[in-house]
Design a protein around this motif. Structure first.
Motif: not given
Length: 410
Positions: A33-38, A89-103
């Motif tokens: 998860v990153l602010p790829f836009t903005g 990411l959690i509910n649809r992609e069923k992921l249990t680990a997240i890397l983030g998120s700069y700001a």
């Protein structure tokens, strides 16, 4: 005949499903998860490049747990979209680990969403103290707290800068300006407290909105306060605006110290030209002397640097270094020790991690306290010289000596 044909079609379909499932299970999927836009997109792109190079090297060496690592990317330009993306990411992609998120403002929201769902969150960049001060179980932050940035700036001002000016801190005046997010406010508050402890007279402490289009009122306040040293935090656009209007309005100070973020970006230097030279920037290590690293870390840094230069046609920055370190330690040390992406096992592995100082490519070690803060993360002091950042402290990682103290008068 028809029955045989139907049976053959069913068999082929099952085989395709089986092959697809097998292929998916061969991948180790981690949310990114990153602010790829903005407004923070430039900074996020730096961090992503570092993390992606770490993933690239890991995969070429056999992957993690024998599986190819895949980042499932999510764009989070603001806190609300960050929460939506974490939920996806959690509910649809069923992921249990997240890397983030700069700001930090985004991280405060996304880590809360992950915690609510019992998902492991590995924060490589966001520095606001409060990210790891809420008693969360599954949030771990790789980078130093932003209060360390402010403390480091005040410490350096009281030692190296005061010495270069031939004055004691008690004879010098400091002004502190900052954008008003959790990141800017945390760094400014820590800098103010530490500056006063050193005996500086703090003549101004002023905040502003990151999206402000005109900072001339702030510059006029600085001129009237007549500080010797300015400590400033800002993202890239507001940092550029601050320095441009300081030049236009003839603000002269003896030293200027940025607290990371925009003040360490090549785009900042490019935008303000020669005026960048002599400015200091304290944050996580950027340009470093590899001789100060452990041998294995020095070798890995050279490989990372070569790949980054090939990809970007320039040197790695602080954000790319931290991006690499965060992704590398997660894929190389934490996940293998956990044996899976199950959040409780990842948490236990993170708490057991014990990497000594200088064992990572930016000079850090890694050891987490119970709140999830890496107590072996540290800041460096850098200075813009000839349009490039030079590390001037600490000595074992330094690539040059400080110059231009005091700064030339306008």
């Amino acid at each position: 005949m028809i029955r045989l044909l139907v049976a053959a079609v069913l068999a082929m379909s099952l085989a395709l499903v089986s092959d697809g499932t097998a292929q998916q299970t061969q991948e180790l999927r981690i949310g990114l998860v990153l602010p790829f836009t903005g407004p923070a997109a430039l900074l996020a792109d730096e961090g992503f490049a570092g993390a992606d190079i770490a993933r690239e090297i890991i995969n070429e060496r056999g992957g993690t747990l024998g599986r190819k690592v895949v980042f499932v990317k999510a764009d989070a330009p603001d806190p609300a979209s960050g929460v939506n993306e974490v939920e996806r990411l959690i509910n649809r992609e069923k992921l249990t680990a997240i890397l983030g998120s700069y700001a930090s403002s985004i991280s405060l929201a996304t880590t809360q969403a992950a915690e609510k769902n019992g998902v492991f969150y590995w924060e490589s960049w966001a520095a606001a103290d409060t990210v790891t001060e809420r008693g969360f179980k599954y949030t771990f932050r790789v980078t130093p707290k932003v209060s360390f940035f402010g403390i480091s700036a005040a410490d350096y001002a009281a030692t190296a800068i005061a010495k270069a000016l031939g004055a004691s801190p008690k004879a010098l005046k400091v002004a502190i300006v900052h954008e008003d997010s959790a990141f800017g406010t945390g760094g400014a508050n820590a800098a103010e407290k530490k500056a006063k402890e050193h005996g500086f007279t703090v003549v101004l402490k002023e905040s502003y909105r990151q999206t402000t289009a005109d900072l001339s009122p702030l510059i006029i306040k600085l001129k009237n306060a007549q500080p010797d040293i300015v400590i400033a935090s800002g993202y890239v656009n507001d940092a550029i605006l601050t320095r441009r209007q300081a030049k236009e309005l003839g603000l002269s100070v003896k030293a200027w110290i940025g607290l990371g973020a925009g003040y360490g970006l090549p785009d900042f230097a490019k935008a303000i030209g020669d005026d960048v030279n002599g400015l200091f920037n304290t944050e996580s290590p950027g340009a470093i002397n590899v001789e100060g690293l452990a041998p294995e870390a020095a070798t890995l840094y050279k490989e990372f640097r070569a790949r980054f230069v090939k990809r970007k046609d320039r040197e790695p920055t602080t954000n790319s270094n931290v991006g690499f370190v965060g992704a590398w330690t997660l894929m190389k040390h934490v996940i293998p020790a956990a044996g899976s992406l199950e959040p409780d096992k990842l948490r236990a592995a993170a708490l057991n991690l014990d990497l000594p100082d200088n064992s990572l490519v930016n000079g850090w070690g890694m050891k987490f306290n119970e709140e999830g803060t890496n107590v072996r993360a540290r800041t460096t002091m850098m200075q813009w010289q000839g349009g490039k950042l030079v590390t001037v402290f600490p000595e074992n990682l330094s690539t040059g000596k400080p110059t231009m103290v005091p700064l030339p008068r306008r």
